[in-house]
Design a protein around this motif. Structure first.
Motif, PDB file in Angstrom:
ATOM      1  N   ARG A   6       0.859  -1.184   0.000  1.00  0.00           N
ATOM      2  CA  ARG A   6       0.000   0.000   0.000  1.00  0.00           C
ATOM      3  C   ARG A   6       0.892   1.231   0.000  1.00  0.00           C
ATOM      4  NH1 ARG A   6      -3.953  -1.714   4.789  1.00  0.00           N
ATOM      5  NH2 ARG A   6      -2.292  -0.595   5.835  1.00  0.00           N
ATOM      6  N   ILE A  18      -6.276   2.681   1.383  1.00  0.00           N
ATOM      7  CA  ILE A  18      -6.815   2.648   0.018  1.00  0.00           C
ATOM      8  C   ILE A  18      -8.142   3.393  -0.077  1.00  0.00           C
ATOM      9  CG2 ILE A  18      -7.696   1.118  -1.799  1.00  0.00           C
ATOM     10  CD1 ILE A  18      -5.497  -0.867  -0.936  1.00  0.00           C
ATOM     11  N   GLY A  24      -3.053   0.433  -4.035  1.00  0.00           N
ATOM     12  CA  GLY A  24      -2.822  -0.967  -3.699  1.00  0.00           C
ATOM     13  C   GLY A  24      -2.021  -1.568  -4.836  1.00  0.00           C
ATOM     14  N   MET A  39      -6.238   1.879  -7.714  1.00  0.00           N
ATOM     15  CA  MET A  39      -6.670   2.909  -6.777  1.00  0.00           C
ATOM     16  C   MET A  39      -8.189   2.890  -6.745  1.00  0.00           C
ATOM     17  SD  MET A  39      -5.684   6.355  -8.967  1.00  0.00           S
ATOM     18  CE  MET A  39      -5.873   7.364  -7.541  1.00  0.00           C
ATOM     19  N   ASP A 108      -9.289  -5.678  -1.015  1.00  0.00           N
ATOM     20  CA  ASP A 108      -8.760  -4.962  -2.175  1.00  0.00           C
ATOM     21  C   ASP A 108      -7.517  -5.651  -2.724  1.00  0.00           C
ATOM     22  OD1 ASP A 108     -10.592  -2.827  -2.445  1.00  0.00           O
ATOM     23  OD2 ASP A 108      -9.683  -1.843  -0.709  1.00  0.00           O
TER      24      ASP A 108
END
Length: 182
Positions: A6, A18, A24, A39, A108
């Motif tokens: 990240r 995020i 990410g 993103m 994510d």
């Protein structure tokens, strides 16, 4: 089974969150090299460069990668959880340090790696990890992109990378779209 870096942005106010605008970035578990990036803010999309620095995001090598994998396996074994997220920061003086363990980590990571987590979890279900070294070897062997190189050596055939740029054309042959694909 899956890893993500990240990266903070100006939009995220220097936070690696995020949901607040950080990036990410997917990681090849076998090598610790970045692959694809996403993103979420202002809208979910794949990106190739950091929005503030224009730094290419694919191909960056994470320092102390083996140590990070060892720490992750040790944390999982110590926690007794079947699935957990380990947040690790890399300190310039002390190297990798565990920040926290998450029993319900964010998903994510799947978008950043262009791959679903469920399939990877199925691959390790029921495996007995005999030691930290064994756990790291399992992770690298099952989820490292280096598999393509080893297949090429054995089969003498080229394997397309796990992530490639794909161009889509309309019926007249005019390029319409270029995206990253798994």
């Amino acid at each position: 089974v899956m890893a993500m870096l990240r990266l903070p942005t100006e939009r995220s106010h220097g936070r690696a969150n995020i949901a607040q605008g950080a990036l990410g970035v997917g990681l090849d578990v076998g090598t610790g090299v970045t692959t694809t990036a996403m993103m979420k803010v202002p809208r979910r999309k794949m990106v190739e460069k950091h929005p503030d620095t224009e730094q290419e995001l694919a191909g960056l090598e994470i320092p102390d990668w083996d140590k990070i994998l060892e720490m992750s396996v040790e944390a999982q074994v110590a926690s007794g959880l079947g699935y957990l997220g380990v947040d690790i920061a890399i300190d310039s003086k002390h190297g990798p340090e565990i920040l926290e363990l998450n029993a319900r980590s964010g998903l994510d990571i799947q978008v950043a790696n262009l791959e679903g987590l469920a399939a990877r979890l199925k691959r390790v279900k029921g495996l007995k990890v005999k030691s930290v070294t064994h756990g790291v070897r399992i992770a690298k062997d099952l989820f490292g992109g280096d598999v393509e190189r080893r297949v090429e050596e054995v089969s003498n055939r080229e394997v397309i990378g796990s992530v490639e740029k794909v161009k889509f054309f309309d019926a007249k042959g005019k390029k319409k779209l270029e995206v990253l694909a798994k």
